[in-house]
Scaffold this motif. Structure first.
Motif, PDB file in Angstrom:
ATOM      1  N   ARG A  13       0.742  -1.255   0.255  1.00 55.00           N
ATOM      2  CA  ARG A  13      -0.131   0.037  -0.062  1.00 55.00           C
ATOM      3  C   ARG A  13       0.788   1.316  -0.179  1.00 55.00           C
ATOM      4  N   ALA A  14       1.943   1.377   0.643  1.00 54.86           N
ATOM      5  CA  ALA A  14       2.838   2.394   0.917  1.00 54.86           C
ATOM      6  C   ALA A  14       3.387   2.617  -0.570  1.00 54.86           C
ATOM      7  N   LYS A  15       3.830   1.679  -1.015  1.00 60.59           N
ATOM      8  CA  LYS A  15       4.467   1.745  -2.568  1.00 60.59           C
ATOM      9  C   LYS A  15       3.436   2.458  -3.470  1.00 60.59           C
ATOM     10  N   LYS A  16       2.132   2.330  -3.184  1.00 62.62           N
ATOM     11  CA  LYS A  16       1.195   3.222  -4.088  1.00 62.62           C
ATOM     12  C   LYS A  16       0.946   4.541  -3.895  1.00 62.62           C
ATOM     13  N   MET A  17       1.505   4.993  -2.859  1.00 65.35           N
ATOM     14  CA  MET A  17       1.280   6.410  -2.252  1.00 65.35           C
ATOM     15  C   MET A  17       2.356   7.146  -3.083  1.00 65.35           C
ATOM     16  N   ARG A  18       2.150   8.550  -3.302  1.00 63.77           N
ATOM     17  CA  ARG A  18       3.076   9.560  -4.154  1.00 63.77           C
ATOM     18  C   ARG A  18       3.509  10.451  -3.035  1.00 63.77           C
ATOM     19  N   PHE A  19       4.949  10.230  -2.752  1.00 64.25           N
ATOM     20  CA  PHE A  19       5.615  10.805  -1.890  1.00 64.25           C
ATOM     21  C   PHE A  19       6.212  12.135  -2.543  1.00 64.25           C
ATOM     22  N   VAL A  20       6.190  13.195  -1.615  1.00 64.95           N
ATOM     23  CA  VAL A  20       6.897  14.527  -2.052  1.00 64.95           C
ATOM     24  C   VAL A  20       7.973  14.805  -1.365  1.00 64.95           C
ATOM     25  N   GLN A  21       8.261  14.313  -0.001  1.00 64.09           N
ATOM     26  CA  GLN A  21       9.494  14.436   0.540  1.00 64.09           C
ATOM     27  C   GLN A  21       9.827  13.044   1.492  1.00 64.09           C
ATOM     28  N   PHE A  22      11.215  12.873   1.384  1.00 65.18           N
ATOM     29  CA  PHE A  22      11.460  11.926   2.325  1.00 65.18           C
ATOM     30  C   PHE A  22      12.579  12.548   3.539  1.00 65.18           C
ATOM     31  N   THR A  23      12.409  11.926   4.497  1.00 67.90           N
ATOM     32  CA  THR A  23      13.424  12.256   5.888  1.00 67.90           C
ATOM     33  C   THR A  23      13.771  11.300   6.656  1.00 67.90           C
TER      34      THR A  23
END
Length: 448
Positions: A260-270
């Motif tokens: 499910r997380a892989k289908k999310m669109r991430f805009v920032q990693f930290t």
């Protein structure tokens, strides 16, 4: 006996499973019948079958044992009328409280009094029953567990960080027939090295056929939904019942799969790093990697945890630095690039090692001191709002982050102060270091 109170098929199977079993652990909801059927029926059956004369029933105190196990309706004396006789003050042969049953003696102990139970534990016993083992003195449990042929223990769901879970409960396994009855959260915790012939049973209201549907509904209404009391007593799930900080965290709402997380669109990693080099405490080094989505959701994507207490050669700052960079590189390839990473500002030795490593082994990461002017209480209130407020959820944890999930379920307030205990908070602190600089990108954040 079954005419006195009806038995579900699961309880019938539980009672009849007497071969190839050295221990039975019974966990579940309140009023599920664990004590009545466990102590009153199967335990007494095992005593009857045993070739040994001496046996033990242990509860918090002898008074509690008398009230809840021996003398209550459908207690041992009620079920075994004419066969079991209780000597609460002892007799000429045995000076401590005991039950005479057939040709056997069942000592009744309180595990609250070390002096008294140490006097008894010089013997070997046939069968031992421990009531509410989650509240028992762990030294008592360890000692008596080596002095019996058969052990039965009941427990109400409690803090999963208690040693009794790791050393005993989580080393048992359910029968395949009833494995699906065990909540997913608990099944995931039954992960310690198994002991052959140790069996786990999970019982609920539905297994207690003496309860009517009205009785069940009344009990379910007795605890407010969403509270830890409801989670422990009504759902039968583990977690501290009182003083819990993140009481609105629920696995069914906040824990997600990697898919499910892989289908999310991430805009920032930290990423964050919290450290503890002590060999005397269970404190840990905690690496966390998080992502923020276009929908303003914060997701704990990965973690790594180490403890010097568990290592024969303790980790030093020079060891942690390359491990942390390797962790970041692994997640860069898996999820994405976190340029700025945040390290506990109180640990300048590790920060210096990370900066020195960057000079000798160049990498892409900016090592930044954690920002602590955003206080711990403010961090907690912010997370509570993200975890679940009126059904709005902005905080998720990938199910492989087992340490972070465990901390969220047991991180608690001090009893006498409005501040958290200094324990069970390492991935929480590490994650906070990571998200604090980006908090305005998450949820309905408003600076106070």
């Amino acid at each position: 006996m079954t005419n006195e109170f009806p038995l579900s098929q699961k309880y019938i199977d539980f009672i009849n499973t007497t071969e190839n079993v050295d221990a039975d652990f019974l966990e579940g909801t309140t009023a599920s019948g664990k004590t009545t059927v466990g102590a009153g029926v199967k335990f007494m059956l095992m005593v009857s079958k045993s070739k040994k004369k001496l046996h033990v029933i242990a509860s918090r105190t002898t008074g509690v044992a008398e009230k809840n196990i021996i003398q209550q309706d459908n207690g041992i004396l009620d079920i075994h009328q004419g066969k079991a006789k209780y000597y609460g003050n002892g007799d000429k042969d045995y000076k401590i409280p005991h039950i005479k049953f057939e040709d056997k003696i069942i000592f009744v102990l309180g595990y609250d009094n070390r002096d008294k139970w140490e006097l008894v534990l010089g013997s070997q016993f046939g069968c031992v029953y421990i009531d509410e083992i989650n509240t028992a003195d762990i030294d008592f449990v360890r000692e008596i567990s080596t002095r019996n042929d058969y052990l039965m223990a009941t427990l109400n769901p409690d803090d999963p960080n208690l040693p009794v879970y790791k050393e005993f409960i989580n080393r048992s396994r359910p029968y395949k027939k009833y494995a699906a009855d065990v909540p997913k959260e608990i099944m995931e915790q039954l992960n310690e090295e198994p002991v052959p012939k140790w069996r786990y049973w999970f019982f609920t209201f539905r297994d207690n056929l003496s309860l009517t549907q009205e009785d069940i509904e009344k009990k379910m209404r007795s605890a407010p939904k969403g509270t830890k009391l409801y989670k422990n007593k009504i759902q039968g799930l583990r977690g501290r019942a009182t003083g819990l900080i993140f009481s609105n965290f629920e696995r069914k709402n906040n824990v997600i799969t990697r898919e499910r997380a892989k289908k999310m669109r991430f805009v920032q990693f930290t990423a964050g790093l919290d450290t503890s080099y002590s060999q005397e405490s269970p404190d840990t080094f905690a690496f966390t990697f998080m992502g923020i989505t276009a929908n303003k959701e914060l997701v704990m994507l990965d973690e790594e945890v180490y403890s010097n207490k568990d290592l024969s050669v303790p980790l030093a700052p020079s060891d942690i630095a390359p491990k942390f960079i390797d962790f970041l590189e692994k997640n860069r390839k898996d999820w994405g690039f976190a340029r700025d990473v945040f390290v506990d500002s109180a640990d300048q030795a590790t920060i210096m090692e990370l900066k020195k490593l960057k000079r000798t082994r160049p990498n892409l990461y900016n090592i930044v001191n954690s920002y602590k002017k955003f206080g711990i209480i403010d961090r907690i209130h912010t997370m509570l709002g993200w975890i679940n407020i009126e059904g709005k959820i902005y905080y998720y944890v990938v199910n492989t982050c087992v340490n972070h999930i465990a901390e969220l379920e047991i991180y608690s307030w001090k009893e006498d102060k409005y501040e958290p205990e200094d324990a069970n908070d390492h991935t929480i602190n590490s994650g906070q270091y990571a998200w604090i600089p980006f908090r305005k990108m998450i949820g309905d954040y408003k600076e106070v």
